[in-house]
Design an enzyme around this catalytic site. Structure first.
Site, PDB file in Angstrom:
ATOM      1  N   TRP A 148      35.780  65.189 -14.369  1.00 53.12           N
ATOM      2  CA  TRP A 148      34.747  65.946 -13.652  1.00 53.12           C
ATOM      3  C   TRP A 148      35.226  66.173 -12.222  1.00 53.12           C
ATOM      4  O   TRP A 148      35.757  65.243 -11.587  1.00 53.12           O
ATOM      5  CB  TRP A 148      33.450  65.127 -13.678  1.00 53.12           C
ATOM      6  CG  TRP A 148      32.301  65.726 -12.935  1.00 53.12           C
ATOM      7  CD1 TRP A 148      31.879  67.028 -12.980  1.00 53.12           C
ATOM      8  CD2 TRP A 148      31.415  65.039 -12.037  1.00 53.12           C
ATOM      9  NE1 TRP A 148      30.780  67.195 -12.176  1.00 53.12           N
ATOM     10  CE2 TRP A 148      30.477  65.991 -11.582  1.00 53.12           C
ATOM     11  CE3 TRP A 148      31.310  63.726 -11.586  1.00 53.12           C
ATOM     12  CZ2 TRP A 148      29.457  65.663 -10.698  1.00 53.12           C
ATOM     13  CZ3 TRP A 148      30.301  63.397 -10.709  1.00 53.12           C
ATOM     14  CH2 TRP A 148      29.381  64.352 -10.271  1.00 53.12           C
TER      15      TRP A 148
ATOM     16  N   LYS B 263      20.499  65.747 -17.805  1.00 51.02           N
ATOM     17  CA  LYS B 263      20.728  66.627 -18.956  1.00 51.02           C
ATOM     18  C   LYS B 263      19.784  66.281 -20.103  1.00 51.02           C
ATOM     19  O   LYS B 263      19.178  67.172 -20.689  1.00 51.02           O
ATOM     20  CB  LYS B 263      22.174  66.491 -19.448  1.00 51.02           C
ATOM     21  CG  LYS B 263      23.190  66.235 -18.377  1.00 51.02           C
ATOM     22  CD  LYS B 263      23.615  67.474 -17.644  1.00 51.02           C
ATOM     23  CE  LYS B 263      24.431  67.050 -16.445  1.00 51.02           C
ATOM     24  NZ  LYS B 263      25.177  68.005 -15.765  1.00 51.02           N
TER      25      LYS B 263
ATOM     26  N   ASP C 294      30.704  56.431 -16.836  1.00 52.43           N
ATOM     27  CA  ASP C 294      29.919  57.583 -16.405  1.00 52.43           C
ATOM     28  C   ASP C 294      29.216  58.091 -17.662  1.00 52.43           C
ATOM     29  O   ASP C 294      29.861  58.560 -18.594  1.00 52.43           O
ATOM     30  CB  ASP C 294      30.839  58.657 -15.804  1.00 52.43           C
ATOM     31  CG  ASP C 294      30.042  59.825 -15.242  1.00 52.43           C
ATOM     32  OD1 ASP C 294      28.857  59.970 -15.599  1.00 52.43           O
ATOM     33  OD2 ASP C 294      30.607  60.603 -14.450  1.00 52.43           O
TER      34      ASP C 294
HETATM   35  C1  LMR Z   1      28.876  69.686 -14.299  1.00 51.26           C
HETATM   36  O1  LMR Z   1      29.903  69.032 -14.510  1.00 51.26           O
HETATM   37  O2  LMR Z   1      28.829  70.923 -14.354  1.00 51.26           O
HETATM   38  C2  LMR Z   1      27.588  68.970 -13.980  1.00 51.26           C
HETATM   39  O3  LMR Z   1      27.777  67.606 -14.028  1.00 51.26           O
HETATM   40  C3  LMR Z   1      26.945  69.428 -12.739  1.00 51.26           C
HETATM   41  C4  LMR Z   1      27.669  68.973 -11.522  1.00 51.26           C
HETATM   42  O4  LMR Z   1      27.029  68.333 -10.668  1.00 51.26           O
HETATM   43  O5  LMR Z   1      28.860  69.251 -11.345  1.00 51.26           O
END
Ligand code: LMR
Length: 398
Positions: free
Chosen positions: A129, A245, A210
């Site tokens: 992420w 989510k 996570d």
């Molecule tokens: C994402 O990965 O799109 C979500 O977790 C929203 C974010 O905060 O980035």
């Protein structure tokens, strides 16, 4: 006073800004991880609306919550994360504080770790992420990466992943995506989780899970199985979970930071420092999102309705995965995209290059993250043909 260059736009939320400013009709945002129903809306779940109605009638104060949040949230959150029949919640080894979303939970854990173990390194998957590295570095911790995704085979790079975990020094920290790996959608299978558990126990590094997509992979219980397997070895761990989510509560900023200590004493002492980290950051959390979650998890009718709605969401994502893979195959693209059907959660790593992502946006007004991540949960049936046409075009021509 400041002589600063412009900060770069956020790779995910910056896209949402660009999307808003695009005047093209029929634009499609597959960037940020937000679920849409088949009408292209991100609706408030029925269980949430009902809980809010009950809260409106029963709420009697707007006074501060405790530093750790609503008093009932830990005992409702822990069985969800650890298993309804887990012995851990009653053992004293588990402490939970409400947090402003999964991001807030990660930052609280990071601030705690910076204080408790300042010289540690945080290991993060490649890819991951877009915000992980920033969160841990902002707290002053060093970061490093471990291999995870094999782009050539569109799957887990199992051997490289496990050997890297085996080489992480004792006392370091490893961020693991509990399910629905973001951005790849590729999760370890049961046997691989058992290996991860054995390595964590043998090597003595600390897992941070996570856990942002519980219920979006295979089910509430199935999605926590990796966490349960690792914790069964008795190792300590953090779980940074989000209700954004699975309750659709994105803008209420509601999640939780949970620490499982080796002993109840360790957990209690750690919790006192977690509360210090919260107090010096945002003092105490907002109440509305937590109150909604607590109502739904504790009232049988709301809980049943929420679980049904979550199942509908998960099934729709699977239908969109199938539609995307079949749609690309029908257009004769010269690659097999069947793997999209087997990935888990909202996202798919579609194997498109940054230049192809740019072309998708510029020619077709379809927005994806530059890493090639597509939010499959953002596609509707009505948009599917256009998304497949656009992807087929950039795959052939860019
Ligand atoms: C994402 O990965 O799109 C979500 O977790 C929203 C974010 O905060 O980035």
């Amino acid at each position: 006073m400041f002589n600063l260059d412009m900060a770069p736009a956020d790779p995910i939320l910056g896209l949402t800004d660009a999307f808003r400013n695009d005047p093209a009709p029929g634009k499609i945002n597959l960037g940020v991880g937000v679920y849409k129903d088949d009408n292209g809306r991100t609706p408030i779940m029925r269980a949430v609306k009902k809980a809010e109605q009950r809260l409106l009638d029963s709420e009697s104060t707007k006074s501060y919550l405790a530093i750790s949040g609503l008093p009932t949230l830990p005992s409702l959150t822990q069985p969800l994360l650890l298993g309804e029949d887990s012995d851990l919640p009653g053992s004293g080894r588990v402490v939970t504080a409400q947090a402003p979303g999964g991001t807030g939970a990660l930052r609280v854990a990071a601030d705690f770790l910076r204080k408790a173990t300042p010289d540690t390194t945080v290991w993060i998957s490649t890819p991951t992420w877009a915000n992980h590295t920033g969160i841990f570095q902002a707290a002053g911790l060093a970061t490093n990466n471990y291999p995870y995704y094999d782009a050539a085979r569109q799957g887990l790079d199992r051997d490289a992943f496990l050997s890297a975990l085996d080489a992480v020094p004792a006392g370091d920290i490893v961020v693991l995506h509990a399910c629905c790996h973001n951005p790849s959608g590729v999760d370890p299978d049961e046997a691989t989780w058992r290996e991860v558990a054995g390595i964590a126990a043998a090597r003595g590094w600390l897992p941070i899970f996570d856990f942002a997509y519980q219920g979006f992979g295979a089910g509430l219980a199935e999605d926590r199985a990796g966490i349960v397997t690792v914790l069964d070895t008795g190792v300590p761990a953090f779980i940074c979970s989000s209700y954004s989510k699975n309750f659709g509560l994105y803008n209420e900023r509601i999640g939780a930071v949970t620490f499982v200590g080796e002993t109840a004493d360790e957990a209690e002492r750690a919790f006192s420092h977690i509360k210090v980290a919260i107090r010096s950051n945002y003092s105490n959390p907002p109440s509305h999102g937590g109150s909604i979650v607590a109502a739904i998890l504790s009232e049988d009718d709301l809980r049943a309705e929420w679980e049904d709605e979550l199942t509908v969401m998960r099934d729709r994502i699977f239908a969109m995965r199938k539609g995307l893979a079949d749609g690309l195959a029908a257009r004769g693209v010269d690659r097999d995209f069947d793997f999209i059907k087997h990935q888990k959660g909202m996202f798919s790593f579609a194997g498109i290059t940054p230049a192809q992502v740019d072309a998708l946006r510029e020619r077709h007004h379809v927005y994806a993250v530059r890493s090639g991540r597509i939010n499959v949960a953002g596609i509707t049936s009505a948009e599917m043909d256009r998304v497949c046409d656009a992807l087929a075009d950039v795959l052939a021509n860019d």
